[in-house]
Each structure stands twice: as structure tokens, then as C-alpha cells.
Design a protein around this motif. Structure first.
Motif, short mmCIF file in Angstrom:
data_model
loop_
_atom_site.label_atom_id
_atom_site.label_comp_id
_atom_site.label_asym_id
_atom_site.label_seq_id
_atom_site.Cartn_x
_atom_site.Cartn_y
_atom_site.Cartn_z
N GLY A 51 0.70 -1.40 -0.09
CA GLY A 51 -0.17 0.12 0.05
C GLY A 51 0.66 1.20 0.01
N SER A 52 2.11 1.35 -0.20
CA SER A 52 2.89 2.30 -0.05
C SER A 52 2.59 3.13 -1.28
CB SER A 52 4.43 1.98 -0.09
OG SER A 52 4.71 1.30 -1.16
N LYS A 53 2.19 2.73 -2.55
CA LYS A 53 1.98 3.68 -3.56
C LYS A 53 0.53 4.21 -3.49
CE LYS A 53 5.46 1.06 -6.42
NZ LYS A 53 5.68 0.29 -5.39
N GLY A 54 -0.18 3.93 -2.43
CA GLY A 54 -1.44 4.42 -2.45
C GLY A 54 -2.40 3.86 -3.47
N ASN A 55 -3.58 4.47 -3.80
CA ASN A 55 -4.62 3.85 -4.45
C ASN A 55 -4.57 4.19 -5.88
OD1 ASN A 55 -6.20 3.21 -2.25
ND2 ASN A 55 -7.10 5.21 -2.07
N ASP A 56 -3.23 4.90 -6.49
CA ASP A 56 -2.90 5.14 -7.88
C ASP A 56 -2.30 3.92 -8.40
OD1 ASP A 56 -3.98 7.75 -7.46
OD2 ASP A 56 -1.99 8.60 -7.06
N GLN A 57 -1.94 3.07 -7.70
CA GLN A 57 -1.16 1.69 -8.19
C GLN A 57 -2.31 0.57 -9.06
OE1 GLN A 57 0.38 -1.02 -5.34
NE2 GLN A 57 2.12 -1.71 -6.78
N GLY A 58 -2.07 0.61 -10.17
CA GLY A 58 -3.01 -0.26 -10.90
C GLY A 58 -2.75 -1.76 -10.62
N LEU A 59 -3.71 -2.50 -11.36
CA LEU A 59 -3.73 -3.85 -11.25
C LEU A 59 -2.12 -4.56 -11.63
CD1 LEU A 59 -4.95 -6.62 -10.65
CD2 LEU A 59 -5.89 -6.94 -13.03
N PHE A 60 -1.55 -4.16 -12.83
CA PHE A 60 -0.35 -4.60 -13.05
C PHE A 60 0.72 -4.20 -12.20
CE2 PHE A 60 3.99 -3.80 -15.17
CZ PHE A 60 4.04 -5.07 -15.88
N GLY A 61 0.52 -3.14 -11.27
CA GLY A 61 1.52 -3.11 -10.21
C GLY A 61 1.32 -3.80 -9.25
N LYS A 62 0.12 -4.10 -8.90
CA LYS A 62 0.04 -4.91 -7.73
C LYS A 62 0.33 -6.61 -7.97
CE LYS A 62 -3.95 -2.50 -5.89
NZ LYS A 62 -5.45 -2.48 -5.60
N LEU A 63 0.15 -6.68 -9.26
CA LEU A 63 0.61 -8.17 -9.77
C LEU A 63 2.21 -8.35 -9.70
CD1 LEU A 63 -1.79 -9.06 -12.54
CD2 LEU A 63 -1.74 -10.03 -10.38
N LEU A 64 2.90 -7.30 -10.04
CA LEU A 64 4.12 -7.19 -10.07
C LEU A 64 4.87 -7.29 -8.73
CD1 LEU A 64 6.95 -6.93 -11.70
CD2 LEU A 64 6.51 -4.27 -11.71
#
Length: 262
Positions: A51-64
Motif C-alpha cells: 500500500g505504499s504507492k496508495g490507490n494510484d497503483q493499478g492491477l499490473f503494479g499489484k501483480l508485479l
């Protein structure tokens, strides 16, 4: 993102746990399964990422991020504990094996810490928990932790755990050689490499392993006196089921008692 400011208290000696106090709206992030108890008003949810990148992180970022955590052998999910009550509430986290919990003020140590991949316990929301690749082949193949170490970044409170007693070494341009399993963490400014443990005779018959971790530069190094893997191997060697000898716990009937066991 600035990290949340959390208060804490560490309890216990060799079987420690840390109690984190959250103000209304504050969040602490922990490894899955680390929670010991939680007070009413704190809700927890398993999420991908820290959660350090906030709500701006997309699905691809979360999967990465989930893929990176898979490389370290950790769960792809992290648990977020949020205080939804009107007042302060507490949640506690316990280490998975005997040892010490080390509180770290990330801002005071430069904002970056590299640690062994299974040492992270929990941290204030906003702390980035990533991975650090070891570029040298020697460090990758013989460093005990492979090519991958954990990397913590932030300006808040973080907690790591280690087995045995904690040894803190401050290097000022010096070099320190340690057993690869005893290394817990080190700050920025420390160069990490692997070197041969002396001569061939010492490597094979010295009992200290074939390679040692070499730490040099300026910064802080944290070591553990008894790596859990070493303790587990010794226990298995002496377990009767693995061919070890039973001591009978000091009883005259120790061996006879085993006749009535399963």
C-alpha cells in the motif's frame, strides 16, 4: 508517501512480541499470519502489496509486487490493520521462532534497509517492502539468501526479527567477515559480497562453511547469534526418529518409557 506514526512496545525476552498502538485511521502492515491479538475497533484485510504507492497503483503494479514477493518465498498477500475506532487501539505481532524483535526508525537509519528475506515482521503504513537483487554471481550462489534480499524503504517504524541474540556492528570504512546465516540486515553504505573461507583445508574441514559474507563500508550491520536453520538442523540430528539418541530427560526409566509410546 509519508509513513504513519505508530507507537509500540516490545514484550518478552526470548519469545517476544510487539504491541503496536494505532490512532484512529492509522494502519500497520504485517506479514500474513504474524498477528497475535487485536483489539475491538481494528479491522484487518489481506491485500496484494504494502500500500505504499496508495490507490494510484493499478492491477499490473499489484501483480508485479506479488510476483516479487513470490521470489522471496513470502505470501503474495500482506495484512493491513486499520483502526476504525474513535480512540487508540492495539494490535500485537509475534515472531515465528525464538529470538529478538528489532524496532527500527527508518528515518534515523537513512530510510533504506536491506535484510534477509524472512526477517520482516511488520511496519507502519507507507513503508515499501520490496526486493534487492545481488548482482554478483558469488553472492547469489553462495550467500545463503541467493540473489534476492528484502529491501525496506520509508521514514516510519519497521520491525524485523532474528534468532538468538542481536549483535549490532557499526562500520566506519572497515571490513567485517561473518557467517552467511548470521547476517540479518545492513544499512545503505554497506557493500555486501561473498569470499572464500580461507584455504581449501579450512573450507572443507574448518566447520565454518565454504564461504563467508564480507561486509565493508560505512553503516550499521545487524547479526544474529543463532540462525534458526542451524538450530533446526541440530534438533533434527538429535531426534530419535532421525537416528539420534534419546537422553530420557534424566529419568532412570527414560528408555523403558519409550516402549509404551506410539
Amino acid at each position: 508517501m509519508q509513513c504513519h506514526e505508530v507507537d509500540y512496545q516490545v514484550f518478552g525476552d526470548d519469545m517476544q512480541y510487539v504491541e503496536v498502538e494505532l490512532d484512529p485511521g492509522e494502519i500497520v502492515v504485517a506479514e500474513a499470519g504474524a498477528m497475535n491479538y487485536v483489539e475491538e475497533g481494528i479491522e484487518f484485510e489481506a491485500r496484494m502489496g504494502d500500500g505504499s504507492k496508495g490507490n494510484d497503483q493499478g492491477l499490473f503494479g499489484k501483480l508485479l509486487d506479488a510476483g516479487k514477493r513470490t521470489l522471496t518465498g513470502e505470501s503474495i498477500f500482506m495484512t493491513h490493520f486499520t483502526n476504525h475506532a474513535d480512540g487508540k487501539r492495539r494490535v500485537a505481532f509475534a515472531a515465528p521462532f525464538p529470538g529478538k524483535i528489532v524496532p527500527l526508525d527508518m528515518q534515523k537509519i537513512g530510510g533504506v534497509l536491506t535484510c534477509q528475506k524472512d526477517s520482516f515482521l511488520c511496519a507502519a503504513y507507507g513503508t515499501q517492502i520490496g526486493i534487492a537483487f545481488q548482482k554478483r554471481l558469488g553472492a547469489g550462489f553462495f550467500g545463503g539468501e541467493g540473489f534476492i534480499l528484502q529491501r525496506l524503504e520509508g521514514d516510519g517504524q519497521a520491525f524485523i526479527h532474528a534468532s538468538g541474540a542481536i549483535i549490532k556492528k557499526t562500520l566506519r570504512g572497515e571490513t567485517l567477515r561473518v557467517d552467511t546465516g548470521c547476517l540479518v540486515a545492513f544499512t545503505e553504505g554497506i557493500h555486501y559480497d561473498i569470499q572464500r573461507a580461507g584455504s581449501l583445508k579450512s573450507m572443507f574441514f574448518g566447520g565454518e562453511g565454504m564461504f563467508l559474507a564480507t561486509l565493508s563500508g560505512t553503516g550499521t550491520v545487524l547479526l544474529q547469534s543463532l540462525p534458526f536453520s542451524r538450530l533446526a538442523n541440530r534438533v533434527l540430528q538429535h531426534a530419535p526418529s532421525a537416528g539420534g539418541s534419546s537422553q530420557g530427560e534424566g529419568s532412570v526409566l527414560g528408555h523403558l518409557g519409550n516402549l509404551f509410546g506410539d
